[in-house]
Each structure stands twice: as structure tokens, then as C-alpha cells.
Scaffold this motif. Structure first.
Motif, PDB file in Angstrom:
ATOM      1  N   LEU A 190       0.809  -1.224   0.000  1.00 56.63           N
ATOM      2  CA  LEU A 190       0.000   0.000   0.000  1.00 56.63           C
ATOM      3  C   LEU A 190       0.843   1.275   0.000  1.00 56.63           C
ATOM      4  O   LEU A 190       0.299   2.370   0.136  1.00 56.63           O
ATOM      5  CB  LEU A 190      -0.936   0.009   1.208  1.00 56.63           C
ATOM      6  CG  LEU A 190      -2.146  -0.923   1.116  1.00 56.63           C
ATOM      7  CD1 LEU A 190      -2.882  -0.985   2.447  1.00 56.63           C
ATOM      8  CD2 LEU A 190      -3.097  -0.464   0.004  1.00 56.63           C
ATOM      9  N   ALA A 191       2.146   1.154  -0.179  1.00 56.99           N
ATOM     10  CA  ALA A 191       3.012   2.334  -0.166  1.00 56.99           C
ATOM     11  C   ALA A 191       2.733   3.245  -1.347  1.00 56.99           C
ATOM     12  O   ALA A 191       2.209   2.824  -2.383  1.00 56.99           O
ATOM     13  CB  ALA A 191       4.478   1.912  -0.188  1.00 56.99           C
ATOM     14  N   GLU A 192       3.103   4.506  -1.180  1.00 55.23           N
ATOM     15  CA  GLU A 192       3.052   5.442  -2.290  1.00 55.23           C
ATOM     16  C   GLU A 192       4.164   5.092  -3.269  1.00 55.23           C
ATOM     17  O   GLU A 192       5.033   4.252  -2.984  1.00 55.23           O
ATOM     18  CB  GLU A 192       3.212   6.876  -1.755  1.00 55.23           C
ATOM     19  CG  GLU A 192       3.010   7.978  -2.769  1.00 55.23           C
ATOM     20  CD  GLU A 192       1.604   7.994  -3.371  1.00 55.23           C
ATOM     21  OE1 GLU A 192       1.273   7.042  -4.101  1.00 55.23           O
ATOM     22  OE2 GLU A 192       0.864   8.963  -3.143  1.00 55.23           O
ATOM     23  N   ARG A 193       4.144   5.728  -4.435  1.00 55.53           N
ATOM     24  CA  ARG A 193       5.187   5.482  -5.440  1.00 55.53           C
ATOM     25  C   ARG A 193       6.579   5.578  -4.824  1.00 55.53           C
ATOM     26  O   ARG A 193       6.903   6.516  -4.100  1.00 55.53           O
ATOM     27  CB  ARG A 193       5.077   6.523  -6.552  1.00 55.53           C
ATOM     28  CG  ARG A 193       6.290   6.529  -7.494  1.00 55.53           C
ATOM     29  CD  ARG A 193       6.254   7.633  -8.500  1.00 55.53           C
ATOM     30  NE  ARG A 193       6.067   8.948  -7.908  1.00 55.53           N
ATOM     31  CZ  ARG A 193       6.007  10.079  -8.619  1.00 55.53           C
ATOM     32  NH1 ARG A 193       6.096  10.021  -9.940  1.00 55.53           N
ATOM     33  NH2 ARG A 193       5.828  11.229  -8.027  1.00 55.53           N
ATOM     34  N   GLY A 194       7.426   4.609  -5.112  1.00 58.97           N
ATOM     35  CA  GLY A 194       8.796   4.634  -4.626  1.00 58.97           C
ATOM     36  C   GLY A 194       9.706   5.383  -5.596  1.00 58.97           C
ATOM     37  O   GLY A 194       9.610   5.204  -6.810  1.00 58.97           O
TER      38      GLY A 194
END
Length: 227
Positions: free
Chosen positions: A94-98
Motif C-alpha cells: 500500500l506504499a506510495e510510489r517509490g
């Protein structure tokens, strides 16, 4: 296949460092962000009442502090409203764009690094909000890649017949909704998400996704997209 319901939340407002693509900044919620998360519990409770739905006992959140704090406040508020929340499960899905090796550098620093590296061309104008552009740096993702990751998580998570909560980030959620057929490509840029307000979506028995409740935030023209 039984219908699966998902309540997706963008984290609350946080101490975002200026000039830095928000991506995976490690900073906490502001006081206003904490209140937004507490208010979000009541909003979701009312939404569940309106649709006659019950919550699954697990909340999923990204590993960023702002998302985890939002999920914690939601869990506390929902328990106070009589819901059973047994577990808060963190996931990198669920992380934002890396941004890979450019994580938490400013936009100016990223562009300076690329200009100093003879292997790379300058990034296009407006690269930060370009859905398809991926920094040519180790570990980086495009917004579309991040959205596909979140979409896969939503397709695989949840309990049949109940509502599963997911706390993450606006840009990756919007791009996930594109992959799931809930937004058009033009709508990705036109819409944003309110802090800590639920959107209710359903993965139907026919395999299709539909939006049930929760309004999109209309982005102001020329505004800088944030997570």
C-alpha cells in the motif's frame, strides 16, 4: 465469487517536507491530521449503517508513519462505535510510489543528480505528476506501477461479504482505481482524495469493480499533485 467490499482511506494531513515528492517521507500526522482520522471513523460507521454492511476485523495500512497513525486512530474510533477491530496489518503493497535511491530528496536535488549523471537524460517537464514516467534510478517506480501494486493488493485482500479497510496514499490509490476500471485516465489527474475520508468500493461477484460511496476531491487547475 461473493462480493468483497473495501473502504480506502488516504492518510490524514502530516508534516510534509516542502519541495520533496511526498512518496515515502517518514513524518507524523499533524494535530489536524489526527482529528481527520478520528472523524473518518464516524464517517465510515455512518456509511456502513447506510449500506447495511459489517467490517472485517483487520485493517491494512502502508508502512509510512502517517498511514499507520491514521489506521490506529480509525481503529480506536471504530472500536468505540462498537466495531470489532482485532488487527492492524502493515504492508509495503500500500506504499506510495517509490523513488528508489532518490527517496526523500527534493525535486531540485533529483533533477540535479540526473543532470550530473551522463547515463541519464533530463526528466520531462512535470515528471513528478506524469503517470508513466519512472526515474532511471534503482528501485524507482512510476505512478502506474505503484497503482498496479495497490490494485493487486485490493484484488487479493478482504473477506467475502464484509468491508475491509485499507489506509494508504492518494496517488497510488487513484492509479489503482484506474487499473480496476473505476477511473478513466483523464480522471486520475482531475481527482484527488480528501484526507482520512472513506471511499467504499466493491469487487462484485461478476469480477467487476464499482464505486459505492465517498466523493472524490476535485483538484484545482494547475495544482501540484500530492500523495
Amino acid at each position: 465469487m461473493t462480493e468483497r467490499y473495501h473502504a480506502v482511506f488516504r492518510h490524514g494531513a502530516y508534516h510534509q517536507q516542502a519541495g520533496v515528492p511526498s512518496a515515502r517521507q517518514p513524518w507524523a500526522l499533524t494535530d489536524a491530521g489526527l482529528q481527520q482520522a478520528r472523524d473518518g471513523a464516524q464517517l465510515l460507521h455512518d456509511m456502513l449503517q447506510d449500506h447495511g454492511l459489517a467490517l472485517a476485523p483487520v485493517i491494512h495500512s502502508s508502512r509510512q508513519l502517517r498511514a499507520w497513525q491514521t489506521a490506529q486512530a480509525l481503529a480506536e474510533g471504530l472500536r468505540a462505535l462498537g466495531h470489532e477491530i482485532a488487527e492492524l496489518r502493515q504492508t509495503s503493497a500500500l506504499a506510495e510510489r517509490g523513488l528508489g535511491s532518490a527517496a526523500n530528496l527534493t525535486v531540485a536535488q533529483i533533477e540535479e543528480a540526473l543532470a550530473a549523471d551522463p547515463r541519464h537524460a533530463p526528466p520531462p517537464v512535470g515528471w513528478k505528476s506524469d503517470s508513466d514516467y519512472c526515474l532511471p534510478l534503482e528501485g524507482a517506480e512510476s505512478l502506474m506501477m505503484a497503482g498496479a501494486r495497490v490494485a493487486t493488493h485490493l484484488e487479493q485482500a478482504g473477506q467475502p461479504g464484509s468491508v475491509t479497510i485499507h489506509v494508504g496514499h492518494g496517488a497510488s490509490f487513484r492509479h489503482a482505481c484506474y487499473h480496476l476500471g473505476l477511473l478513466t485516465r483523464d480522471q486520475i489527474a482531475r481527482f484527488s482524495m480528501f484526507h482520512a475520508r472513506p471511499s467504499l468500493i466493491c469487487h462484485g461477484a461478476d469480477g467487476r469493480w464499482r464505486h459505492m460511496a465517498g466523493a472524490w476531491k476535485i483538484r484545482e487547475p494547475q495544482s501540484d499533485p500530492k500523495d
